[in-house]
Motif scaffolding. Structure first.
Motif, PDB file in Angstrom:
ATOM      1  N   THR A  50      -2.659   6.593   2.067  1.00  0.00           N
ATOM      2  CA  THR A  50      -2.671   5.117   1.519  1.00  0.00           C
ATOM      3  C   THR A  50      -1.303   4.753   1.320  1.00  0.00           C
ATOM      4  N   LEU A  51      -0.758   3.506   1.451  1.00  0.00           N
ATOM      5  CA  LEU A  51       0.627   3.007   1.206  1.00  0.00           C
ATOM      6  C   LEU A  51       0.647   2.003   0.132  1.00  0.00           C
ATOM      7  N   PRO A  52       2.004   1.944  -0.784  1.00  0.00           N
ATOM      8  CA  PRO A  52       1.998   0.759  -1.486  1.00  0.00           C
ATOM      9  C   PRO A  52       1.836  -0.454  -0.614  1.00  0.00           C
ATOM     10  N   ALA A  53       1.813  -1.663  -1.237  1.00  0.00           N
ATOM     11  CA  ALA A  53       1.726  -2.832  -0.541  1.00  0.00           C
ATOM     12  C   ALA A  53       2.962  -3.471   0.357  1.00  0.00           C
ATOM     13  N   GLU A  54       4.012  -2.955  -0.330  1.00  0.00           N
ATOM     14  CA  GLU A  54       5.257  -3.207   0.588  1.00  0.00           C
ATOM     15  C   GLU A  54       5.429  -2.495   1.848  1.00  0.00           C
ATOM     16  N   LEU A  55       5.128  -1.374   2.000  1.00  0.00           N
ATOM     17  CA  LEU A  55       5.059  -0.380   3.072  1.00  0.00           C
ATOM     18  C   LEU A  55       3.932  -0.929   4.038  1.00  0.00           C
ATOM     19  N   ALA A  56       2.789  -1.031   3.550  1.00  0.00           N
ATOM     20  CA  ALA A  56       1.462  -1.402   4.372  1.00  0.00           C
ATOM     21  C   ALA A  56       1.882  -2.629   5.032  1.00  0.00           C
ATOM     22  N   SER A  57       2.597  -3.579   4.180  1.00  0.00           N
ATOM     23  CA  SER A  57       2.921  -4.985   5.130  1.00  0.00           C
ATOM     24  C   SER A  57       3.910  -4.765   5.968  1.00  0.00           C
ATOM     25  N   LEU A  58       5.053  -3.786   5.662  1.00  0.00           N
ATOM     26  CA  LEU A  58       6.040  -3.523   6.701  1.00  0.00           C
ATOM     27  C   LEU A  58       5.310  -3.224   8.030  1.00  0.00           C
ATOM     28  N   VAL A  59       4.420  -1.995   7.875  1.00  0.00           N
ATOM     29  CA  VAL A  59       3.609  -1.644   9.002  1.00  0.00           C
ATOM     30  C   VAL A  59       2.794  -2.595   9.752  1.00  0.00           C
ATOM     31  N   ALA A  60       2.058  -3.405   9.027  1.00  0.00           N
ATOM     32  CA  ALA A  60       1.331  -4.457   9.835  1.00  0.00           C
ATOM     33  C   ALA A  60       2.227  -5.340  10.320  1.00  0.00           C
ATOM     34  N   ASP A  61       3.346  -5.922   9.897  1.00  0.00           N
ATOM     35  CA  ASP A  61       4.431  -6.640  10.698  1.00  0.00           C
ATOM     36  C   ASP A  61       4.752  -6.201  11.883  1.00  0.00           C
ATOM     37  N   VAL A  62       5.218  -4.893  11.801  1.00  0.00           N
ATOM     38  CA  VAL A  62       5.647  -4.151  13.092  1.00  0.00           C
ATOM     39  C   VAL A  62       4.555  -4.019  14.064  1.00  0.00           C
TER      40      VAL A  62
END
Length: 604
Positions: free
Chosen positions: A54-66
């Motif tokens: 799992t990832l915190p929301a901010e890292l999950a968002s970073l991954v999704a954006d990339v």
């Protein structure tokens, strides 16, 4: 097998990121903070679409954006037989070409893995990214491990850097090969400079915790920096016999055993960006340096010397701390939380340099002065329950147009014979010549540059500089000179800016001897903080024969508070360095009339 090639995918929480922000990139001993490694593994798995963790929301968002705008890949870039380079790419889905940032990894068993966060961040800033592990580095079983022997930034590593750029031109469809930058931390920073000197496609370099002259870094003043080399050998991901070829094993073994031959000097020169500075200057490659005052791997002085010889656009940031401490957290993972104000600055300014020189952004970089010095230890801290301090306001930074503008004057101090206390006086008034003082050489003392490589300086960066007790310095094994409490204006008695020089006449009963010179700030309660230091080995000396030496200490930016004293300490051994001479021998410091002992203190 997971994306990283070893173990299950870690679950990352806000606490993991707080660990990086609050404790730094370096773990206990000579290790990477496990939180940084786990974050790299989890980000790699997520950006490749693997399930688990799992990832915190901010890292999950970073991954999704990339993932929305780019394609990622893990590659093995072939070189000669038995050698391949592990690489990680982020390639924009286009259609417009984007600049390419090539990232040679630092010297560690993990290669490119711990800095996944920075590659994703660079991708969203508008870059194609290609990170790779230099040959030979990495632990068995990790996807980020490269095959072959470590070449210690030799000709093979330079050729590899060019081959990686060639690979990008062929395989990353949207990479704009007219806008290529190299971005390196530690080992990767030296390789970045060396590749830029040899490959005309490189437009700019960011070199973090870097070196200019490897010989001066590891062999300054005829003194081997043995602790640094031992630490590096142990941090490759395998034993010396497996990680280095026969020639490099011989060079390193000779170095550690004190056999400093012409071959060793040439080996170091071949790996020094300074050797190729004419090539760099001919093209005017814009170069960004970030280093630390109390650097234990690549001392700041040689980086400053190299910086001064560059004639193209350039920037030098000098920070409190040791190797990698200022930049590491920002490379490994610093989303929303941060331990103290200013923690983001070292890496954000590095990114800004790339943005200006590769993306063409008008972001103020063109108007930056060449030098920015953070002044030790001017941060404001508050105590924590565990006895440590937390920074509430960052240390002050001073910008100067050039390095020459850092030092505006020099104050000469004189050293006296021992007084009633057993210590000598340090004073601006001239002292009588002809005195001598002795100490027993060979044993480590309480006066030491650091408690541990990387760790002591990382604590400085986080608001906890090492505290010494001047009264506990072993007077039989070292010499102390101290001033009276000093006065000044606005709470500052002396603004030390630049590199101090100490002139000493020394002799040793055994002939060759090592002396280590330290400069301390001593508070009214007798506790002290180190300002700077430097070793010197008087090799080729005859027993009992005087030798005059001038030792240039490492540069510093330090405000000595009013009411504090300045102390100069000389001993014969620091475990960072080699020791020449016989244990138990006697070293004598004298002040003859023709060469009186002095301290030239740089002020600014």
């Amino acid at each position: 097998m997971t994306a990283s090639g070893a173990g299950p995918i870690p679950s990352i929480t806000d606490a993991t990121l707080t660990d990086i922000a609050a404790n730094g990139f370096w773990g206990s001993g000579l290790t990477v903070n496990p939180a940084a490694v786990d974050t790299g593994k989890a980000l790699l798995a997520a950006v490749r679409g693997e399930k688990g963790g799992t990832l915190p929301a901010e890292l999950a968002s970073l991954v999704a954006d990339v993932r929305r705008v780019a394609t990622v890949g893990v590659h093995s870039i072939p070189r000669e037989e038995g050698v391949s380079l592990s690489a990680f790419s982020i390639s924009s889905n286009g259609p417009d070409p984007r600049p390419l940032v090539v990232v040679p990894a630092g010297w560690s068993p993990y290669g490119w893995l711990p800095f996944l966060y920075s590659y994703l961040t660079l991708a969203l800033r508008g870059y194609n990214v290609l990170a790779y592990t230099p040959r030979g580095l990495g632990a068995a079983g990790l996807v980020s491990t490269s095959k072959g022997f470590v070449d210690v930034a030799g000709a093979n590593d330079v050729a590899d850097g060019t081959a990686v750029i060639d690979w990008a031109a062929e395989h990353l469809a949207t990479a704009d090969m007219s806008r290529v930058g190299l971005f390196g931390e530690s080992y990767g920073s030296g390789i970045s400079q060396l590749v830029a000197a040899h490959d005309t496609r490189v437009r700019t370099v960011v070199a973090l915790s870097t070196w200019g002259n490897l010989a001066t870094s590891l062999l300054g003043n005829e003194t081997q920096h043995v602790a640094a080399v031992k630490a590096l050998i142990a941090f490759t991901g395998g034993p010396l016999e497996e990680k280095f070829d026969e020639k490099n094993r011989r060079i390193l073994t000779d170095f550690l055993n004190g056999r400093i031959t012409e071959e060793v000097w040439q080996w170091a020169a071949d790996r020094s960006p300074e050797t190729y500075i004419d090539r760099t200057n001919e093209r005017g490659v814009p170069t960004f340096f970030s280093n630390t005052w109390h650097e234990t791997l690549f001392p700041a002085g040689q980086t400053v010397d190299h910086f001064n010889r560059l004639t193209g656009p350039k920037r030098l940031n000098l920070w409190i701390g040791d190797h990698g401490a200022p930049e590491g957290p920002g490379l490994a993972g610093l989303p929303a939380g941060q331990a103290f104000p200013g923690l983001r600055e070292p890496i954000q300014e590095a990114y800004a340099w790339l943005d200006h020189h590769l993306l063409g952004k008008d972001n103020g970089v063109a108007g930056w002065p060449q030098v920015s010095n953070q002044v030790m230890f001017t941060y404001r801290t508050t105590p924590l329950p565990d006895g440590s301090n937390q920074i509430g306001a960052p240390a002050r930074r001073e910008e100067r147009a050039t390095w020459d503008d850092v030092t505006t004057g020099t104050e000469r101090w004189h050293l006296s014979a021992a007084g009633a206390s057993g210590d000598g006086a340090l004073t601006t008034a001239e002292q009588a010549a002809g005195w001598k003082r002795d100490f027993t050489a060979g044993a480590p003392t309480a006066a030491t540059a650091v408690d541990a490589i990387l760790q002591t300086g990382q604590k400085e960066w986080y608001g906890n500089p090492k505290v010494y007790d001047l009264a506990k310095f072993e007077r039989s094994q070292l010499l102390v000179w101290s001033s009276e409490p000093l006065t000044g204006r606005d709470g500052v008695a002396r603004a030390v800016r630049g590199a101090a020089t100490v002139g000493l006449t020394v002799r040793n009963t055994g002939g060759d001897s090592t002396v280590v010179v330290y400069l301390f700030d001593v508070a009214p309660d007798g506790t002290a903080r180190i300002i700077t230091h430097e070793p010197f080995t008087a090799s080729g000396s005859e027993p009992g024969t005087d030798r005059f030496v001038e030792v240039r200490l490492q540069p510093a930016a330090y405000d000595l508070p009013t009411g504090h004293r300045l102390a100069l300490v000389v001993n014969g051994r620091d475990e960072l360095y080699s020791f020449a001479g016989a244990e138990g021998s006697t070293t004598t410091v004298t002040s003859p009339a023709d060469h009186p002992v002095f301290l030239d203190l740089p002020l600014g």
